[in-house]
Design an enzyme around this catalytic site. Structure first.
Site, PDB file in Angstrom:
ATOM      1  CE1 TYR A  42     -42.215  -7.889 -61.808  1.00 10.72           C
ATOM      2  CE2 TYR A  42     -40.312  -8.059 -60.179  1.00 10.72           C
ATOM      3  CZ  TYR A  42     -41.202  -7.151 -60.726  1.00 10.72           C
ATOM      4  OH  TYR A  42     -41.327  -5.990 -60.155  1.00 10.72           O
ATOM      5  N   GLY A  43     -41.358 -14.191 -63.397  1.00  4.36           N
ATOM      6  CA  GLY A  43     -40.136 -15.354 -63.600  1.00  4.36           C
ATOM      7  C   GLY A  43     -40.258 -15.629 -65.296  1.00  4.36           C
ATOM      8  CB  CYS A  74     -38.424 -10.682 -55.968  1.00  2.78           C
ATOM      9  SG  CYS A  74     -38.871 -11.442 -57.480  1.00  2.78           S
ATOM     10  CG  ASN A  75     -35.728 -16.385 -54.737  1.00  7.20           C
ATOM     11  OD1 ASN A  75     -34.598 -16.871 -54.277  1.00  7.20           O
ATOM     12  ND2 ASN A  75     -36.735 -16.178 -54.053  1.00  7.20           N
ATOM     13  CB  THR A  76     -37.644 -13.561 -60.541  1.00  2.00           C
ATOM     14  OG1 THR A  76     -38.076 -14.858 -60.097  1.00  2.00           O
ATOM     15  CG2 THR A  76     -37.413 -13.579 -61.963  1.00  2.00           C
ATOM     16  CB  CYS A 196     -40.257 -18.732 -56.008  1.00  2.00           C
ATOM     17  SG  CYS A 196     -41.563 -17.657 -56.511  1.00  2.00           S
ATOM     18  CB  THR A 197     -40.457 -14.607 -51.870  1.00  2.00           C
ATOM     19  OG1 THR A 197     -40.925 -14.022 -52.989  1.00  2.00           O
ATOM     20  CG2 THR A 197     -39.092 -14.626 -51.807  1.00  2.00           C
ATOM     21  CG  HIS A 198     -45.322 -15.756 -55.386  1.00  2.00           C
ATOM     22  ND1 HIS A 198     -44.262 -14.713 -55.804  1.00  2.00           N
ATOM     23  CD2 HIS A 198     -46.353 -14.982 -55.618  1.00  2.00           C
ATOM     24  CE1 HIS A 198     -45.058 -13.571 -56.350  1.00  2.00           C
ATOM     25  NE2 HIS A 198     -46.386 -13.852 -56.162  1.00  2.00           N
TER      26      HIS A 198
HETATM   27  N1  DGL Z   1     -41.811 -14.349 -55.906  1.00  2.00           N
HETATM   28  C1  DGL Z   1     -40.684 -14.089 -57.066  1.00  2.00           C
HETATM   29  C2  DGL Z   1     -39.540 -14.867 -56.791  1.00  2.00           C
HETATM   30  O1  DGL Z   1     -38.986 -15.121 -55.686  1.00  2.00           O
HETATM   31  C3  DGL Z   1     -41.126 -14.036 -58.495  1.00  2.00           C
HETATM   32  C4  DGL Z   1     -42.384 -14.788 -58.793  1.00  2.00           C
HETATM   33  C5  DGL Z   1     -42.592 -14.317 -60.227  1.00  2.00           C
HETATM   34  O2  DGL Z   1     -43.241 -13.233 -60.361  1.00  2.00           O
HETATM   35  O3  DGL Z   1     -42.659 -15.211 -61.196  1.00  2.00           O
HETATM   36  O4  DGL Z   1     -38.679 -15.381 -57.814  1.00  2.00           O
END
Ligand code: DGL
Length: 283
Positions: A42-43, A74-76, A196-198
């Site tokens: 998403y970012g 997800c932060n984004t 970012c949760t990843h």
């Molecule tokens: N896990 C997501 C976050 O916390 C988004 C990572 C991504 O898809 O760019 O922002």
């Protein structure tokens, strides 16, 4: 509604780091998790796209899984869409995640704090407002990490695990190197916010670059506590007994590769493959 599940979603497997904490905080609850891996990352996709995805996933989880609350893990997506989700579903308890700057200030001694996240999160208005409100309490060094969430997402595909681990480590070395000195001496960054949760799943690689003394701050636990508070306030907390089988408690869905979600769910949440399913491709 107390028997209904809590919905959780992310662009992919990153939100599993939040689900881990939710599971520990709320062992009596059922969860449905949507990994939007077919549309990750998403970012780097822009707000409009992330908003459309967030609305489509929320609608599906409400209509087909009758969720009683939604955690945007997800932060984004939180930065781009939480206000739209709140407007669309005013009665649904909604919990978002944002980079944990305030907890980082409380932990930091040097008051010099690093923040890593996606371009979408760190360039958002929401993040800039948060940063501006805390600017007088610490120095923040903000670094978007293009490609990192995707590399972590792909590392769950077993075939390329070694190559991906090397790529994640190289990206982290590069980005943290650009930020300046980490350490506990005056003027050094003694705290790093994982925005970012990843990135939670890259903690071991990060430790190798930053050493043992730098504190890493993520959001899973505060978000889980907030979820509990909102459920209590709306009298929707499930009191038990806790569901026995993991596959009864957790339903994970992906529109990416099922095997990748299964590998991630087993590795990080000890969930059997039977808890993972192919998501409806029309969402
Ligand atoms: N896990 C997501 C976050 O916390 C988004 C990572 C991504 O898809 O760019 O922002």
């Amino acid at each position: 509604m107390t028997e209904s599940p809590i919905g959780v979603f992310d662009s992919g497997i990153g939100g599993l780091s939040v689900l881990q904490a939710l599971q520990a905080e709320l062992p009596h609850e059922h969860f449905v998790y949507w990994a939007d891996s077919g549309h990750a990352p998403y970012g780097e996709k822009g707000d409009l796209f992330v908003r459309q995805r967030s609305l489509a996933i929320a609608q599906h989880l409400i209509e087909h899984h009758h969720i009683k609350a939604l955690v945007v893990a997800c932060n984004t997506a939180t930065a781009a869409a939480i206000h739209v989700l709140r407007a669309q579903y005013p009665h649904l308890p909604l919990i978002g995640v944002e980079p944990a700057l305030k907890p980082a200030i409380a932990l930091s001694q040097t008051k010099r704090i690093g923040v890593i996240g996606t371009k979408g999160t760190l360039s958002s208005e929401k993040f800039h407002r948060l940063l501006a409100s805390l600017q007088d309490q610490a120095d923040f060094v903000v670094q978007p990490c293009k490609g990192l969430a995707l590399a972590i997402e792909q590392s769950t595909h077993a075939q390329s695990a070694t190559h991906d681990a090397d790529q994640i480590s190289a990206l982290l070395g590069d980005y943290t190197g650009q930020m300046g000195r980490f350490g506990t001496a005056p003027g050094e960054m003694d705290t790093l916010v994982l925005g970012c949760t990843h990135y939670v799943f890259a903690e071991n690689a990060l430790r190798r670059w930053l050493g043992p003394d730098v504190q890493l701050v993520s959001t899973g636990e505060p978000v889980s506590r907030q979820t509990r508070r909102l459920l209590e306030a709306s009298a929707q907390l499930r009191s038990g007994p806790a569901p026995h089988a993991a596959s009864a408690r957790m339903r994970l869905m992906t529109n990416g590769e099922l095997g990748a979600l299964q590998a991630a769910a087993l590795r990080w949440l000890k969930l059997p493959h039977s808890a993972c399913h192919k998501a409806d491709p029309h969402v």
